[in-house]
Design an enzyme around this catalytic site. Structure first.
Site, PDB file in Angstrom:
ATOM      1  N   VAL A 111      33.192   4.529  18.402  1.00 23.27           N
ATOM      2  CA  VAL A 111      33.679   5.705  19.135  1.00 23.27           C
ATOM      3  C   VAL A 111      33.260   6.998  18.433  1.00 23.27           C
ATOM      4  O   VAL A 111      32.725   7.926  19.051  1.00 23.27           O
ATOM      5  CB  VAL A 111      35.215   5.644  19.295  1.00 23.27           C
ATOM      6  CG1 VAL A 111      35.771   6.965  19.792  1.00 23.27           C
ATOM      7  CG2 VAL A 111      35.581   4.538  20.267  1.00 23.27           C
ATOM      8  N   THR A 119      42.989   4.602  20.005  1.00 27.14           N
ATOM      9  CA  THR A 119      43.974   4.070  20.948  1.00 27.14           C
ATOM     10  C   THR A 119      45.271   3.821  20.183  1.00 27.14           C
ATOM     11  O   THR A 119      45.288   3.030  19.238  1.00 27.14           O
ATOM     12  CB  THR A 119      43.441   2.764  21.567  1.00 27.14           C
ATOM     13  OG1 THR A 119      42.171   3.054  22.152  1.00 27.14           O
ATOM     14  CG2 THR A 119      44.383   2.215  22.613  1.00 27.14           C
ATOM     15  N   GLU A 169      39.879   7.605  24.484  1.00 23.35           N
ATOM     16  CA  GLU A 169      38.475   7.408  24.833  1.00 23.35           C
ATOM     17  C   GLU A 169      38.337   6.200  25.760  1.00 23.35           C
ATOM     18  O   GLU A 169      38.948   5.166  25.522  1.00 23.35           O
ATOM     19  CB  GLU A 169      37.661   7.193  23.543  1.00 23.35           C
ATOM     20  CG  GLU A 169      36.187   6.994  23.775  1.00 23.35           C
ATOM     21  CD  GLU A 169      35.594   8.088  24.647  1.00 23.35           C
ATOM     22  OE1 GLU A 169      35.658   9.264  24.275  1.00 23.35           O
ATOM     23  OE2 GLU A 169      35.054   7.763  25.729  1.00 23.35           O
ATOM     24  N   PHE A 178      34.644  -5.858  37.672  1.00 23.54           N
ATOM     25  CA  PHE A 178      35.599  -6.555  36.804  1.00 23.54           C
ATOM     26  C   PHE A 178      36.242  -7.760  37.462  1.00 23.54           C
ATOM     27  O   PHE A 178      37.401  -8.082  37.203  1.00 23.54           O
ATOM     28  CB  PHE A 178      36.677  -5.571  36.311  1.00 23.54           C
ATOM     29  CG  PHE A 178      36.455  -5.220  34.875  1.00 23.54           C
ATOM     30  CD1 PHE A 178      35.450  -4.352  34.522  1.00 23.54           C
ATOM     31  CD2 PHE A 178      37.203  -5.815  33.876  1.00 23.54           C
ATOM     32  CE1 PHE A 178      35.196  -4.065  33.198  1.00 23.54           C
ATOM     33  CE2 PHE A 178      36.961  -5.533  32.538  1.00 23.54           C
ATOM     34  CZ  PHE A 178      35.959  -4.657  32.212  1.00 23.54           C
ATOM     35  N   GLY A 193      37.213 -10.552  25.286  1.00 24.55           N
ATOM     36  CA  GLY A 193      37.244 -10.409  23.826  1.00 24.55           C
ATOM     37  C   GLY A 193      36.976  -8.955  23.495  1.00 24.55           C
ATOM     38  O   GLY A 193      37.270  -8.062  24.299  1.00 24.55           O
ATOM     39  N   CYS A 198      38.873  -4.134  21.787  1.00 23.23           N
ATOM     40  CA  CYS A 198      39.870  -3.345  22.513  1.00 23.23           C
ATOM     41  C   CYS A 198      40.850  -4.163  23.342  1.00 23.23           C
ATOM     42  O   CYS A 198      42.062  -4.079  23.120  1.00 23.23           O
ATOM     43  CB  CYS A 198      39.166  -2.317  23.389  1.00 23.23           C
ATOM     44  SG  CYS A 198      38.330  -1.066  22.409  1.00 23.23           S
ATOM     45  N   LYS A 237      30.180  -9.117  24.652  1.00 25.16           N
ATOM     46  CA  LYS A 237      29.606  -8.799  25.953  1.00 25.16           C
ATOM     47  C   LYS A 237      28.158  -8.367  25.733  1.00 25.16           C
ATOM     48  O   LYS A 237      27.763  -8.131  24.578  1.00 25.16           O
ATOM     49  CB  LYS A 237      30.414  -7.727  26.667  1.00 25.16           C
ATOM     50  CG  LYS A 237      30.389  -6.376  25.991  1.00 25.16           C
ATOM     51  CD  LYS A 237      31.147  -5.407  26.857  1.00 25.16           C
ATOM     52  CE  LYS A 237      30.826  -3.984  26.481  1.00 25.16           C
ATOM     53  NZ  LYS A 237      31.330  -3.032  27.441  1.00 25.16           N
TER      54      LYS A 237
HETATM   55  P1  NAD Z   1      35.232   1.176  14.181  1.00 27.38           P
HETATM   56  O1  NAD Z   1      35.880   0.171  13.320  1.00 27.38           O
HETATM   57  O2  NAD Z   1      33.893   0.883  14.767  1.00 27.38           O
HETATM   58  O3  NAD Z   1      35.107   2.553  13.406  1.00 27.38           O
HETATM   59  C1  NAD Z   1      36.099   3.093  12.602  1.00 27.38           C
HETATM   60  C2  NAD Z   1      35.446   3.864  11.457  1.00 27.38           C
HETATM   61  O4  NAD Z   1      36.449   4.544  10.722  1.00 27.38           O
HETATM   62  C3  NAD Z   1      34.697   2.968  10.454  1.00 27.38           C
HETATM   63  O5  NAD Z   1      33.384   3.434  10.291  1.00 27.38           O
HETATM   64  C4  NAD Z   1      35.510   3.120   9.158  1.00 27.38           C
HETATM   65  O6  NAD Z   1      34.711   3.042   7.997  1.00 27.38           O
HETATM   66  C5  NAD Z   1      36.079   4.523   9.346  1.00 27.38           C
HETATM   67  N1  NAD Z   1      37.236   4.840   8.518  1.00 27.38           N
HETATM   68  C6  NAD Z   1      38.261   4.036   8.136  1.00 27.38           C
HETATM   69  N2  NAD Z   1      39.121   4.738   7.362  1.00 27.38           N
HETATM   70  C7  NAD Z   1      38.625   5.993   7.249  1.00 27.38           C
HETATM   71  C8  NAD Z   1      39.064   7.171   6.584  1.00 27.38           C
HETATM   72  N3  NAD Z   1      40.191   7.209   5.861  1.00 27.38           N
HETATM   73  N4  NAD Z   1      38.300   8.273   6.667  1.00 27.38           N
HETATM   74  C9  NAD Z   1      37.152   8.273   7.367  1.00 27.38           C
HETATM   75  N5  NAD Z   1      36.687   7.172   8.030  1.00 27.38           N
HETATM   76  C10 NAD Z   1      37.425   6.066   7.967  1.00 27.38           C
HETATM   77  O7  NAD Z   1      36.270   1.470  15.345  1.00 27.38           O
HETATM   78  P2  NAD Z   1      35.950   1.920  16.849  1.00 27.38           P
HETATM   79  O8  NAD Z   1      35.539   0.743  17.662  1.00 27.38           O
HETATM   80  O9  NAD Z   1      35.099   3.125  16.837  1.00 27.38           O
HETATM   81  O10 NAD Z   1      37.429   2.299  17.331  1.00 27.38           O
HETATM   82  C11 NAD Z   1      38.106   3.450  16.873  1.00 27.38           C
HETATM   83  C12 NAD Z   1      39.313   3.684  17.755  1.00 27.38           C
HETATM   84  O11 NAD Z   1      38.878   3.950  19.109  1.00 27.38           O
HETATM   85  C13 NAD Z   1      40.254   2.477  17.886  1.00 27.38           C
HETATM   86  O12 NAD Z   1      41.567   2.945  18.010  1.00 27.38           O
HETATM   87  C14 NAD Z   1      39.822   1.822  19.179  1.00 27.38           C
HETATM   88  O13 NAD Z   1      40.857   1.090  19.782  1.00 27.38           O
HETATM   89  C15 NAD Z   1      39.449   3.021  20.025  1.00 27.38           C
HETATM   90  N6  NAD Z   1      38.468   2.748  21.076  1.00 27.38           N
HETATM   91  C16 NAD Z   1      37.418   1.917  20.846  1.00 27.38           C
HETATM   92  C17 NAD Z   1      36.484   1.701  21.857  1.00 27.38           C
HETATM   93  C18 NAD Z   1      35.324   0.783  21.631  1.00 27.38           C
HETATM   94  O14 NAD Z   1      34.690   0.402  22.625  1.00 27.38           O
HETATM   95  N7  NAD Z   1      34.986   0.407  20.414  1.00 27.38           N
HETATM   96  C19 NAD Z   1      36.631   2.338  23.093  1.00 27.38           C
HETATM   97  C20 NAD Z   1      37.702   3.198  23.287  1.00 27.38           C
HETATM   98  C21 NAD Z   1      38.626   3.399  22.264  1.00 27.38           C
END
Ligand code: NAD
Length: 440
Positions: free
Chosen positions: A11, A121, A149, A250, A258, A261, A322
């Site tokens: 994200v 989230t 997001e 969907f 899986g 999220c 996916k």
């Molecule tokens: P991710 O694990 O890919 O990325 C998280 C990042 O945060 C990592 O790079 C990690 O190193 C970094 N991080 C951890 N602690 C930190 C700190 N103290 N300071 C700075 N960076 C730090 O996670 P993601 O998939 O990007 O998801 C992030 C959020 O967005 C979650 O809450 C998720 O539910 C939500 N979200 C994800 C998606 C998706 O498709 N992946 C879509 C919508 C919402």
């Protein structure tokens, strides 16, 4: 504007890159030194279609930079995005420790008015918690708002650039104005920004993901019933999807949802319900159907071999949760592989992008070989099992599949092929919610 993004994962990196592409100065902050080193060298840490070009362009034009220092990273920020992990803890609730830790650090560091935007989230009430943690340490005026997001991995850039909608939870007029300005380039196509209260905005994200997961579990149940009554779920999908109230997206049955999220968000919403003494019956069914669905394909395979797959070798096409992503978090493939190996089989796996992550995940696990070519993975195998619907698998060379496999047997967890094509090509073919082709 000057934007800081804390957390540069799926994200955060997409958010930062897309805001840089619309002309903002973006600093991405992360604690993962390897990731930062790679990004500084122009290496993108994730596979996401369309991202690399704009990532490189914005680095070159110095609109996108990276740091591990929170104080450096937020120095001149007008807006700070939090895109931090919120993984599930044992009881199903979302772990807020990443967010609250950063909030506490921000409280120490803020020295000018900033809008802090939560993109992770999170449970209802998190924005209030973040605000309280910062306020405890800071005398500076600031706003904390919610902006969940909705991007989909595999389409993240398209989704970010042309969102269906943008949801913003805030009562602050100042923050609203800043968000309108920041998102203006992304809503030129007529998408709407929905401003609402914080709590509703936080719940909107969980409601959206849980509704989508519900659609999947519902279709999986229809598929299971179709098998019992001799119906074809693909025809049913078309038949119901034409109804605008249902919609045709969907509605694909498969091996269970899986990803990072859906599983965690459904659990978290269920937990929120529980905390409020509300039994969310549908969500409980959605989770239980999903768990059962992940075992369906293994059951089909073992049943075909009279409940004994010891010594069998299976090729697996598709490991990512996916297509169009290298993300394997909560991918059904991982559980399926473990079950097959646990029952004494060996697996030869192929995925266009996720092999590296799967190798890291399984480390020294015995019984898996990794292949860089889909057809090579088929050699010496008793059957092919398809777990992810990558488009490269949609029109394969059936003659070559047949030649490489020991037996012309396919278990398809994604219904990629027409039944009549499989009949003509003389495969034993089992899919989801459809008749078995060339059944013995
Ligand atoms: P991710 O694990 O890919 O990325 C998280 C990042 O945060 C990592 O790079 C990690 O190193 C970094 N991080 C951890 N602690 C930190 C700190 N103290 N300071 C700075 N960076 C730090 O996670 P993601 O998939 O990007 O998801 C992030 C959020 O967005 C979650 O809450 C998720 O539910 C939500 N979200 C994800 C998606 C998706 O498709 N992946 C879509 C919508 C919402």
């Amino acid at each position: 504007m000057r934007i800081s993004v804390i957390g540069t994962g799926y994200v955060g990196l997409v958010t930062g890159t897309c805001f840089a592409e619309s002309g903002n100065r973006v600093v991405c902050i992360d604690v993962d030194e390897d990731k930062l080193a790679n990004m500084r060298n122009g290496k993108i840490p994730i596979y996401e279609p369309d991202l690399e070009n704009i990532f490189l362009r914005n680095i070159k034009e110095k609109r996108l930079t990276f740091t591990n220092s929170l104080s450096e990273g937020i120095k001149e920020a007008d807006v700070i995005f939090l895109a931090l992990p919120t993984p599930p803890v044992e009881d199903g609730s979302a772990d807020l420790s990443y967010i609250l830790k950063v909030a506490s650090e921000l409280g120490e560091l803020l020295d000018h008015y900033t809008v802090i935007v939560n993109k992770s989230t999170v449970p209802v009430g998190t924005v209030e918690k973040v605000r309280a943690v910062i306020k405890e340490k800071s005398k500076i005026d600031f706003d904390v708002i919610s902006n969940p997001e909705f991007l989909r991995e595999g389409f993240a850039v398209i989704d970010f650039m042309n969102p269906d909608r943008i949801v913003i939870g805030t009562e602050s007029n100042n923050a609203k104005k800043i968000m309108e300005e920041l998102y203006d380039p992304f809503v030129k196509n007529g998408s709407q920004i929905f401003f609402m209260d914080e709590r509703s905005s936080e719940l909107t994200k969980y409601a959206a993901n849980s509704f989508l997961a519900t659609k999947i579990s519902f279709m999986n149940e229809i598929a299971n019933l179709s098998e019992l009554v001799g119906a074809n779920v693909d025809q049913i999908r078309l038949g119901i999807g034409a109804d605008e109230r249902i919609g045709n997206r969907f509605l694909y049955p498969g091996i269970g949802y899986g990803g990072s999220c859906f599983p965690k968000d459904v659990m978290a919403l269920n937990h929120i319900a529980g905390e409020n003494n509300y039994i969310f019956k549908i969500l409980e069914a959605v989770m239980s159907v999903n768990q059962i669905q992940k075992t369906k394909i293994v059951n089909k395979v073992t049943k075909y071999y009279n409940d004994n797959i010891e010594g069998k070798v299976f090729s697996i096409w598709g490991l990512a949760f996916k297509p169009d992503t290298d993300d394997i978090r909560e991918a059904p493939s991982l559980e399926i592989i473990k079950e097959l190996i646990g029952a004494g089989a060996k697996v030869r796996v192929y995925d266009p992008e996720a092999i590296k992550n799967v190798k890291t995940y399984f480390k020294d696990y015995q019984g898996i070989t990794y292949h860089n070519d889909a057809y090579e993975a088929l050699e010496k195998s008793d059957a092919l099992i398809i777990l992810t619907e990558w488009s490269v698998f949609r029109s394969p060379d059936f003659a070559k599949i047949k030649k490489n496999l020991n037996h012309p047997t396919i278990f398809d967890g994604r219904n990629l092929y027409e039944l009549k094509v499989m009949k003509t090509n003389d495969f034993y073919y089992e899919s989801i919610g459809r008749e078995i082709v060339n059944s013995l």
